[in-house]
Design an enzyme around this catalytic site. Structure first.
Site, PDB file in Angstrom:
ATOM      1  N   SER A  16      44.893  77.835  81.915  1.00  0.00           N
ATOM      2  CA  SER A  16      43.404  77.190  81.719  1.00  0.00           C
ATOM      3  C   SER A  16      42.421  77.593  82.746  1.00  0.00           C
ATOM      4  O   SER A  16      42.103  78.509  82.651  1.00  0.00           O
ATOM      5  CB  SER A  16      43.691  75.641  81.687  1.00  0.00           C
ATOM      6  OG  SER A  16      42.724  74.924  81.297  1.00  0.00           O
ATOM      7  N   ASP A  26      42.627  75.556  70.220  1.00  0.00           N
ATOM      8  CA  ASP A  26      42.459  74.986  71.722  1.00  0.00           C
ATOM      9  C   ASP A  26      41.237  74.074  71.538  1.00  0.00           C
ATOM     10  O   ASP A  26      40.005  74.355  71.255  1.00  0.00           O
ATOM     11  CB  ASP A  26      42.262  76.203  72.703  1.00  0.00           C
ATOM     12  CG  ASP A  26      42.446  75.882  73.959  1.00  0.00           C
ATOM     13  OD1 ASP A  26      42.136  74.575  74.463  1.00  0.00           O
ATOM     14  OD2 ASP A  26      43.082  76.570  74.625  1.00  0.00           O
ATOM     15  N   HIS A  34      46.979  73.464  73.948  1.00  0.00           N
ATOM     16  CA  HIS A  34      46.586  74.196  75.310  1.00  0.00           C
ATOM     17  C   HIS A  34      47.897  74.165  76.067  1.00  0.00           C
ATOM     18  O   HIS A  34      47.690  74.915  77.193  1.00  0.00           O
ATOM     19  CB  HIS A  34      45.436  73.288  75.530  1.00  0.00           C
ATOM     20  CG  HIS A  34      44.601  73.891  76.930  1.00  0.00           C
ATOM     21  ND1 HIS A  34      44.188  75.080  76.633  1.00  0.00           N
ATOM     22  CD2 HIS A  34      44.750  73.451  78.087  1.00  0.00           C
ATOM     23  CE1 HIS A  34      43.504  75.188  78.021  1.00  0.00           C
ATOM     24  NE2 HIS A  34      43.962  74.264  78.816  1.00  0.00           N
TER      25      HIS A  34
END
Length: 423
Positions: free
Chosen positions: A143, A374, A402
């Site tokens: 991320s 996502d 995610h």
């Protein structure tokens, strides 16, 4: 290796390093950076390659071995010595919060301007040099950690042996407004998936919003739970785990005659309080800024999406990974930082985070997982960036949300195989 602790599956050691607050002023004030070294039992003395893990965020501490869900870690320990970095301001690194930041808002804002990806990468380089000298190491960015990994490829590719990125290829050029205009429709799509799975929750959510509008409901810290604060529970809809946990939370919402239960309120408080992660609220929009100010972008762009309005009797839709200025009015952990947050939101001199030319000439072997649906990172932005990084191999999949890296060790396994040309 001197271990801080051992437990089944892990041998861990602590590393603390003093680094400049401002890397452009190495003789100035300093902060401490903490990182935890993790190795498989029996391999403490082996000459293993190092893997630096960069956590999502901004403002989240690194994975805690055995405490956090992290399917990737066991896979990584098969062949790496892993370093879990508490990015500056988080975890056991010098904290940055209402208790430690300068009381003067301007001083606090100036301090926090050194807490973005460029500073994190330079911290990592000092750690690398301390631990292994001139040898490069591998990086795994999840991320926001992937954003940092792209900055690493831009600023110090000589420090990298290989790069793995999951759910974290940022746009190299999009500003905050573009990011949120792309994000709100993805959040609406996540809401639709949620209410398709749990259709009965639409009535429950509407009932809670109406109840909060009519009653003064207090959270465990004494603060009022407003409807708009409740609406931010959609932050977790992009995670396969939190997606279902929201339903289980709503199941316990009411007790007795239309009263919100203590169980519900305690769990809501744990979700909506930014006490454990104030940097997330303070710098979330700033991570998208390069020579521009965010000016509370998520709040301004929200006006373009009336689907999120709470008034009337229509369906309620949760918001996602957005920070709003009223957080600094309603959250006690953030309230003392309101003026600081306004200064950060209006700051225009944010330096660039990515070197487009250097990325186009990249020679570091790299692979990235791009999650097709996502909610947090825009697929199209990610693929544009993938095309801009020479040699980067991309795996686009809708098999995972995610949090795919922590959910399934096969995600890291595939990325390693991609970098090595095995798939």
């Amino acid at each position: 290796m001197q271990s801080a602790f051992r437990r089944p599956g892990f041998v861990c050691a602590d590393h603390v390093l003093e680094v400049p607050l401002d890397h452009a002023d190495p003789a100035g004030s300093t902060i401490e950076i903490y990182a935890r070294e993790v190795v498989a039992p029996g391999r403490e003395d082996d000459d293993l390659p190092w893997l630096l893990f960069l956590q999502g965020g901004p403002g989240h501490q690194a994975t805690r071995p055995g405490a956090d869900p992290g399917a990737w870690l066991a896979r990584a320990l098969q062949e790496y010595r892993v370093l879990l970095l508490d990015q500056r301001g988080t975890g056991r690194s010098t904290p940055a919060n209402r208790q430690t930041l300068p009381q003067d808002p301007a001083e606090a804002a100036a301090y926090l301007r050194h807490f973005r990806a460029d500073s994190i990468v330079r911290d990592a380089e000092l750690l690398r040099q301390r631990l292994i000298g001139d040898r490069p190491w591998s990086v795994l960015g999840q991320s926001y950690g992937g954003f940092c990994a792209v900055t690493y490829l831009s600023l110090a590719p000589e420090g990298l042996r290989e790069a793995f990125i999951t759910g974290g290829l940022p746009s190299l050029t999009a500003g905050a407004d573009e990011v949120y205009r792309a994000a709100y429709p993805r959040v609406l799509a996540a809401n639709e998936r949620y209410f398709e799975r749990y259709p009965g929750d639409q009535d429950v959510v509407r009932r809670i919003v109406d109840h909060l509008g009519e009653h003064d409901v207090r959270l465990p810290d004494g603060e009022r739970l407003t409807a708009r604060r409740f609406q931010t529970l959609g932050l977790g809809l992009g995670s396969s785990v939190q997606f279902d946990n929201l339903h289980y939370l709503l199941e316990e919402a009411f007790i007795g005659r239309g009263q919100l239960s203590d169980t519900f309120l305690h769990k809501v408080h744990a979700s909506v309080s930014y006490a454990p992660r104030p940097i997330y609220a303070l710098l979330h929009e700033a991570i998208y800024c390069q020579g521009t100010a965010s000016r509370w972008s998520a709040q301004r762009v929200l006006d373009e999406f009336p689907q999120f309005a709470l008034d009337g009797d229509g369906p309620v839709r949760f918001v996602g990974e957005m920070i709003y200025p009223w957080f600094f009015e309603e959250d006690p952990a953030l309230r003392p930082l309101r003026e600081c947050a306004d200064l950060l939101a209006s700051y225009e001199e944010w330096p660039g985070l990515y070197d487009v030319g250097r990325l186009a000439a990249n020679t570091v072997p790299a692979a990235a997982a791009v999650y097709h649906d996502d909610m947090y990172v825009d697929r199209d932005h990610s693929l544009q960036t993938a095309d801009a990084i020479a040699g980067l191999r991309t795996w686009v999949t809708n098999e995972y949300a995610h949090n795919g890296l922590s959910a399934d060790a096969r995600v890291l396994d595939r990325l390693i195989a991609m970098v090595r040309g095995q798939v």
